[in-house]
Design a protein around this motif. Structure first.
Motif, PDB file in Angstrom:
ATOM      1  N   PHE A 235       0.831  -1.198   0.000  1.00 36.28           N
ATOM      2  CA  PHE A 235       0.000   0.000   0.000  1.00 36.28           C
ATOM      3  C   PHE A 235       0.870   1.255   0.000  1.00 36.28           C
ATOM      4  O   PHE A 235       0.603   2.215  -0.740  1.00 36.28           O
ATOM      5  N   GLU A 236       1.910   1.261   0.812  1.00 33.08           N
ATOM      6  CA  GLU A 236       2.803   2.420   0.859  1.00 33.08           C
ATOM      7  C   GLU A 236       3.494   2.640  -0.483  1.00 33.08           C
ATOM      8  O   GLU A 236       3.675   3.781  -0.917  1.00 33.08           O
ATOM      9  N   LEU A 237       3.897   1.549  -1.129  1.00 32.14           N
ATOM     10  CA  LEU A 237       4.495   1.681  -2.460  1.00 32.14           C
ATOM     11  C   LEU A 237       3.486   2.299  -3.428  1.00 32.14           C
ATOM     12  O   LEU A 237       3.825   3.222  -4.182  1.00 32.14           O
ATOM     13  N   ALA A 238       2.259   1.800  -3.427  1.00 36.98           N
ATOM     14  CA  ALA A 238       1.236   2.334  -4.323  1.00 36.98           C
ATOM     15  C   ALA A 238       0.974   3.814  -4.047  1.00 36.98           C
ATOM     16  O   ALA A 238       0.813   4.619  -4.978  1.00 36.98           O
ATOM     17  N   ARG A 239       0.951   4.190  -2.785  1.00 42.36           N
ATOM     18  CA  ARG A 239       0.730   5.597  -2.425  1.00 42.36           C
ATOM     19  C   ARG A 239       1.867   6.474  -2.933  1.00 42.36           C
ATOM     20  O   ARG A 239       1.648   7.557  -3.503  1.00 42.36           O
ATOM     21  N   ASP A 240       3.103   6.019  -2.759  1.00 42.39           N
ATOM     22  CA  ASP A 240       4.257   6.794  -3.216  1.00 42.39           C
ATOM     23  C   ASP A 240       4.276   6.904  -4.741  1.00 42.39           C
ATOM     24  O   ASP A 240       4.630   7.950  -5.299  1.00 42.39           O
ATOM     25  N   ILE A 241       3.920   5.822  -5.418  1.00 40.91           N
ATOM     26  CA  ILE A 241       3.873   5.849  -6.878  1.00 40.91           C
ATOM     27  C   ILE A 241       2.805   6.826  -7.361  1.00 40.91           C
ATOM     28  O   ILE A 241       3.027   7.595  -8.305  1.00 40.91           O
ATOM     29  N   ARG A 242       1.657   6.798  -6.737  1.00 38.93           N
ATOM     30  CA  ARG A 242       0.584   7.701  -7.141  1.00 38.93           C
ATOM     31  C   ARG A 242       1.017   9.159  -7.006  1.00 38.93           C
ATOM     32  O   ARG A 242       0.638  10.008  -7.821  1.00 38.93           O
ATOM     33  N   THR A 243       1.808   9.458  -5.993  1.00 33.90           N
ATOM     34  CA  THR A 243       2.303  10.825  -5.830  1.00 33.90           C
ATOM     35  C   THR A 243       3.118  11.250  -7.045  1.00 33.90           C
ATOM     36  O   THR A 243       2.896  12.328  -7.615  1.00 33.90           O
ATOM     37  N   LEU A 244       4.073  10.414  -7.475  1.00 32.43           N
ATOM     38  CA  LEU A 244       4.847  10.742  -8.675  1.00 32.43           C
ATOM     39  C   LEU A 244       3.951  10.788  -9.906  1.00 32.43           C
ATOM     40  O   LEU A 244       4.123  11.644 -10.783  1.00 32.43           O
ATOM     41  N   ASP A 245       3.001   9.880  -9.985  1.00 29.49           N
ATOM     42  CA  ASP A 245       2.091   9.827 -11.122  1.00 29.49           C
ATOM     43  C   ASP A 245       1.428  11.183 -11.347  1.00 29.49           C
ATOM     44  O   ASP A 245       1.310  11.653 -12.487  1.00 29.49           O
ATOM     45  N   MET A 246       1.005  11.834 -10.276  1.00 30.13           N
ATOM     46  CA  MET A 246       0.342  13.122 -10.392  1.00 30.13           C
ATOM     47  C   MET A 246       1.328  14.279 -10.480  1.00 30.13           C
ATOM     48  O   MET A 246       1.065  15.278 -11.165  1.00 30.13           O
ATOM     49  N   GLU A 247       2.472  14.168  -9.823  1.00 31.55           N
ATOM     50  CA  GLU A 247       3.466  15.233  -9.934  1.00 31.55           C
ATOM     51  C   GLU A 247       4.003  15.335 -11.362  1.00 31.55           C
ATOM     52  O   GLU A 247       4.366  16.430 -11.809  1.00 31.55           O
ATOM     53  N   ALA A 248       4.057  14.200 -12.071  1.00 35.53           N
ATOM     54  CA  ALA A 248       4.552  14.192 -13.451  1.00 35.53           C
ATOM     55  C   ALA A 248       3.427  14.333 -14.464  1.00 35.53           C
ATOM     56  O   ALA A 248       3.677  14.279 -15.671  1.00 35.53           O
ATOM     57  N   SER A 249       2.221  14.520 -14.007  1.00 35.42           N
ATOM     58  CA  SER A 249       1.060  14.612 -14.894  1.00 35.42           C
ATOM     59  C   SER A 249       0.997  16.004 -15.530  1.00 35.42           C
ATOM     60  O   SER A 249       1.727  16.918 -15.138  1.00 35.42           O
ATOM     61  N   PRO A 250       0.090  16.187 -16.488  1.00 34.73           N
ATOM     62  CA  PRO A 250      -0.056  17.521 -17.084  1.00 34.73           C
ATOM     63  C   PRO A 250      -0.784  18.506 -16.194  1.00 34.73           C
ATOM     64  O   PRO A 250      -0.844  19.699 -16.501  1.00 34.73           O
ATOM     65  N   TYR A 251      -1.337  18.027 -15.085  1.00 36.28           N
ATOM     66  CA  TYR A 251      -2.076  18.912 -14.189  1.00 36.28           C
ATOM     67  C   TYR A 251      -1.133  19.757 -13.337  1.00 36.28           C
ATOM     68  O   TYR A 251       0.034  19.416 -13.144  1.00 36.28           O
ATOM     69  N   ASP A 252      -1.661  20.826 -12.807  1.00 37.27           N
ATOM     70  CA  ASP A 252      -0.901  21.681 -11.899  1.00 37.27           C
ATOM     71  C   ASP A 252      -0.888  21.023 -10.525  1.00 37.27           C
ATOM     72  O   ASP A 252      -1.800  21.195  -9.725  1.00 37.27           O
ATOM     73  N   ALA A 253       0.161  20.241 -10.247  1.00 38.49           N
ATOM     74  CA  ALA A 253       0.234  19.462  -9.012  1.00 38.49           C
ATOM     75  C   ALA A 253       0.292  20.339  -7.772  1.00 38.49           C
ATOM     76  O   ALA A 253      -0.001  19.875  -6.665  1.00 38.49           O
ATOM     77  N   ALA A 254       0.663  21.604  -7.933  1.00 39.73           N
ATOM     78  CA  ALA A 254       0.722  22.497  -6.779  1.00 39.73           C
ATOM     79  C   ALA A 254      -0.635  22.628  -6.115  1.00 39.73           C
ATOM     80  O   ALA A 254      -0.729  22.868  -4.908  1.00 39.73           O
ATOM     81  N   ALA A 255      -1.699  22.442  -6.895  1.00 39.00           N
ATOM     82  CA  ALA A 255      -3.050  22.525  -6.323  1.00 39.00           C
ATOM     83  C   ALA A 255      -3.296  21.421  -5.316  1.00 39.00           C
ATOM     84  O   ALA A 255      -4.203  21.522  -4.489  1.00 39.00           O
TER      85      ALA A 255
END
Length: 301
Positions: A235-255
């Motif tokens: 679960f912790e691995l999946a949570r950490d991966i999801r963080t990178l998934d969104m930080e590298a996404s086209p969305y404004d991750a700062a939000a």
């Protein structure tokens, strides 16, 4: 845990945990799980959601309560457990000692044979392949390519035209069906691969962020066959991966409180691959640990 591979000549050896030991592990597991899910549970009371932190509860149909349930894994006898609520849990049977319980792995194997065979195949095949590290998380970009409406009500960091330009300049090489199936129609033919559910065991590879998140899914589906500590690691691995998934996404991750990983730049690509390689190592270590705990150690030479 002491275990050896079962064979026709020698039955699997088991370990007996006294009540104090297994109850301490159960308590530690519950406390760790509650800490990991505190944000989700608090937001639920307010009717709020978070596109990064809550993703694992919507993408995968598993609740915080399921995550908090500890299992010892197969070949572990729990002393003095038969009088508690665990006696009513599915896939538990009387152990070798009076009043004890253990996971009835044989019964689960008989009833869930196709599912278990499929999970084992994906775990082994994925771990046995070299990772691909040139996708740069562009699956998220392909999900909004030339699309007026987006999955998240958050501005695109580069705007629609800038996002489309990144996709058009890139080599899309997504290997994961559950990411590929969300590509926009215009993005689908740009992908080097054409993943399907049937091809999933043949295409999964450890560099894929979604394959790494899926280690959690497989661990949860295996239920009592996976020790609770490994489930929470997944679960912790999946949570950490999801963080990178969104930080590298086209969305404004700062939000969402994240710092963008600008994969359209050389520096962003390098940062993405560095973290991606770390996740691949963690994912393969967990795949091996789950298989060992579930089926017994195998000769990897």
């Amino acid at each position: 845990m002491l275990a050896v591979s079962p064979s026709a000549d020698a039955p699997a050896r088991v370990r007996i945990l006294d009540a104090d030991e297994w109850r301490a592990r159960e308590t530690a597991h519950r406390e760790r799980a509650e800490a990991l899910t505190a944000g989700r549970r608090e937001r639920a009371t307010r009717g709020e959601t978070h596109p990064v932190d809550d993703f694992l509860y919507t993408y995968y149909p598993f609740s915080p309560a399921q995550l908090a349930r500890w299992h010892p894994g197969p070949r572990v006898v729990l002393a003095d457990a038969a009088a508690g609520e665990r006696a009513g849990w599915r896939w538990y049977a009387p152990g070798s000692e009076p009043g004890s319980l253990l996971v009835d792995a044989a019964a689960m194997a008989r009833e869930k044979a196709p599912m278990l065979a499929g999970i084992e195949r994906i775990l082994r095949l994925t771990a046995g392949r070299a990772g691909h590290f040139g996708c740069f998380g562009l699956h998220e970009w392909a999900m909004v390519y030339r699309q007026g409406e987006h999955r998240h009500a958050v501005p695109l960091r580069l705007g629609q035209d800038g996002t489309d330009a990144v996709v058009e300049a890139a080599d899309l090489r997504c290997t994961h069906f559950d990411a590929f199936r969300f590509f926009t129609p215009d993005a689908v033919p740009r992908n080097r691969f054409a993943p399907t559910r049937e091809l999933q065991p043949e295409l999964e590879q450890p560099g894929c962020l979604h394959a790494g998140m899926d280690v959690y899914k497989w661990a949860m589906k295996l239920g009592p066959l996976v020790p609770g500590e490994l489930l929470l690691d997944a679960f912790e691995l999946a949570r950490d991966i999801r963080t990178l998934d969104m930080e590298a996404s086209p969305y404004d991750a700062a939000a969402w409180g994240g710092a963008p990983v600008t994969i359209e730049t050389p520096e962003g690509k390098a940062e993405y691959v560095r973290r991606q390689r770390g996740f691949a190592e963690r994912g393969n270590a967990l795949r091996a640990a789950i298989l060992d705990a579930w089926l017994g150690p195998v000769d990897r030479g």
